[in-house]
Structure formats: C-alpha cells, structure tokens
Design an enzyme around this catalytic site. Structure first.
Site, PDB file in Angstrom:
ATOM      1  N   LEU A  19       0.739  -1.282   0.028  1.00 44.09           N
ATOM      2  CA  LEU A  19       0.001  -0.128   0.053  1.00 44.09           C
ATOM      3  C   LEU A  19       0.600   1.440  -0.012  1.00 44.09           C
ATOM      4  CD1 LEU A  19      -2.916  -0.566   2.562  1.00 44.09           C
ATOM      5  CD2 LEU A  19      -3.050  -0.435   0.407  1.00 44.09           C
ATOM      6  N   SER A 159      -5.990   1.797   9.076  1.00 41.98           N
ATOM      7  CA  SER A 159      -6.356   0.606   9.903  1.00 41.98           C
ATOM      8  C   SER A 159      -7.012  -0.576   9.193  1.00 41.98           C
ATOM      9  CB  SER A 159      -7.392   1.092  10.896  1.00 41.98           C
ATOM     10  OG  SER A 159      -7.911   0.485  11.712  1.00 41.98           O
ATOM     11  N   TYR A 179      -2.852  -8.803  15.641  1.00 48.43           N
ATOM     12  CA  TYR A 179      -2.898  -7.891  14.734  1.00 48.43           C
ATOM     13  C   TYR A 179      -4.382  -7.124  14.827  1.00 48.43           C
ATOM     14  CZ  TYR A 179      -3.721  -5.953   9.705  1.00 48.43           C
ATOM     15  OH  TYR A 179      -4.102  -5.400   8.940  1.00 48.43           O
ATOM     16  N   LYS A 183      -5.045  -2.861  15.715  1.00 46.65           N
ATOM     17  CA  LYS A 183      -5.843  -2.145  14.851  1.00 46.65           C
ATOM     18  C   LYS A 183      -7.205  -1.460  15.468  1.00 46.65           C
ATOM     19  CE  LYS A 183      -3.525  -2.263  11.046  1.00 46.65           C
ATOM     20  NZ  LYS A 183      -2.597  -1.286  10.434  1.00 46.65           N
ATOM     21  N   VAL A 212      -6.099  -5.534  -0.353  1.00 46.82           N
ATOM     22  CA  VAL A 212      -5.501  -5.059  -1.386  1.00 46.82           C
ATOM     23  C   VAL A 212      -4.239  -6.380  -1.670  1.00 46.82           C
ATOM     24  CG1 VAL A 212      -3.831  -3.149  -2.536  1.00 46.82           C
ATOM     25  CG2 VAL A 212      -5.586  -2.809  -0.598  1.00 46.82           C
TER      26      VAL A 212
END
Length: 223
Positions: A19, A159, A179, A183, A212
């Site tokens: 990203l 996030s 994880y 977040k 993504v």
C-alpha cells in the site's frame, strides 16, 4: 464540489512496498503532484526498497528516508530531515501506513508477538503524530479557512476491518489476534488524536483500505 485534493507535502511510512508504495505512485500521478513526497521505510538501501529507489531516481520530489516507527530516535532524525527539505513550510499529510501481521491462531499468540505488533501498529502512529505535530500545525496555520481537510493538514492512520469489534470479518481464514487488537487500539488512537489535534486544524482519521493484493495482504484477501 469539495474542491480538488491539493496536497503540498506528504509523508508515507512503509513506503517501500504494498500500500505504501501504491500511495507514492498515486501521488505522483495526481494532476498537481505534491511538491514533496517523503517515502520512508526501515531499510531504503535494501532489496525490498529497489522499486521505491527507482521511482525516486526518476522523480526529484520523492525523498526516501530511513525510518523505524518503533524507534523514537529514528523518528526524531526523520522529522529533522523532513523539516530541512520543507524549509519554512509545514507537512500537509502524514500517512501512518507501516504495519505488520503474523498469521497465528489465538493459542499461538505470545507476549513477544503481541508486544512487537502493538508497538509497530499502534505505538508507531502515536509517536509519529507526536513528532510531526509541529510540522502539521505549521501546515494548518499556512492554510486559510476553518474546515478540516487533507489539503490543509491531516493524519491518516491505515487501519483494518480486522480491528472492528462488531464485525468478525475473516475470522475463519485468519485469527491474527495480536493484529486485530493492535488495529482496534489504532482506531481509538485515531479518535484521541482527532479530539486533541482538532483545535490545531488537523484532520485525523482511520481508514480501512479494503483488501489489497500486496505482500502483507497475500492472496487470501484478508488484511
């Protein structure tokens, strides 16, 4: 019409791939690209940053800076470099994108994993916000109007829906509890930043980018 996004300067963490690299490429493609794109990553000279270095060699407005978001001294040094380049102007947009995940089941999570992931995904953006606040304030002061926007001064925390308490999105595929916790905490940090920094004219938001297909996202479709 909201008016065109006009970002004078932007800093992206974790900009060497995924990203982060995508953000750098996106900003370069804008009709009016930022005057400065500060692309930071842990190891700018490493194998994983070759793509980014190629971009920087073609575009003089891309400045690659070494930055470890879990290291306050590294953040301080990066902020000083950014300030040097900006001269008297501020930083318009800070994108806290650097993140990590370890694909583990709940039973396998450890103190070390939890600490490492939380430090990177939650404490990192906290420290970044603190260190770059003076430059963000400066950008906000130099921008007329009272509204909040990414064209004025903003912190964007990347996030994940994985941090949503209401949605169990992707649980069957990836428990990734450390994880998810990091977040969820990042979402609260974003809220706290928005409350604290609003008076300075700085917009603070958390975004879920959707899945993504990057190295972090893998091919499963869950990040």
């Amino acid at each position: 019409n909201m008016g065109e996004l006009c970002v004078r300067s932007v800093l992206v963490t974790g900009a060497n791939r995924g990203l982060g690299l995508g953000f750098v490429q996106h900003f370069l493609r804008m009709p009016k690209p930022p005057q400065w794109i500060f692309a930071t990553c842990r190891d700018p000279k490493g194998q994983r940053a070759q793509e980014l270095q190629k971009l920087a060699s073609k575009h003089p407005n891309v400045v690659v800076i070494a930055l470890e978001v879990t290291n306050p001294a590294s953040i301080k040094a990066a902020a000083a470099k950014v300030q040097e380049h900006l001269g008297g102007s501020g930083l318009t947009l800070l994108i806290n994108n650097a993140g990590m995940v370890k694909p583990k089941m709940l039973d396998e999570e450890t103190l070390e994993d939890m600490t490492e992931i939380y430090t990177t995904n939650t404490t990192g953006p906290l420290l970044m916000g603190q260190a770059f606040l003076p430059l963000l304030k400066k950008a906000a002061q130099g921008s007329p109007g009272s509204g909040l926007s990414c064209s004025k001064a903003a912190i964007v925390n990347i996030s994940s829906i994985g941090g949503s308490i209401a949605s169990a999105f992707g649980w069957e595929q990836m428990q990734v509890v450390a994880y998810r916790c990091s977040k969820a905490a990042l979402n609260m940090l974003s809220k706290c930043q928005s409350l604290a920094y609003r008076e300075h004219g700085i917009l603070c938001v958390a975004l879920h980018p959707g899945w993504v297909q990057t190295e972090l996202g893998g091919s499963t479709g869950y990040t």
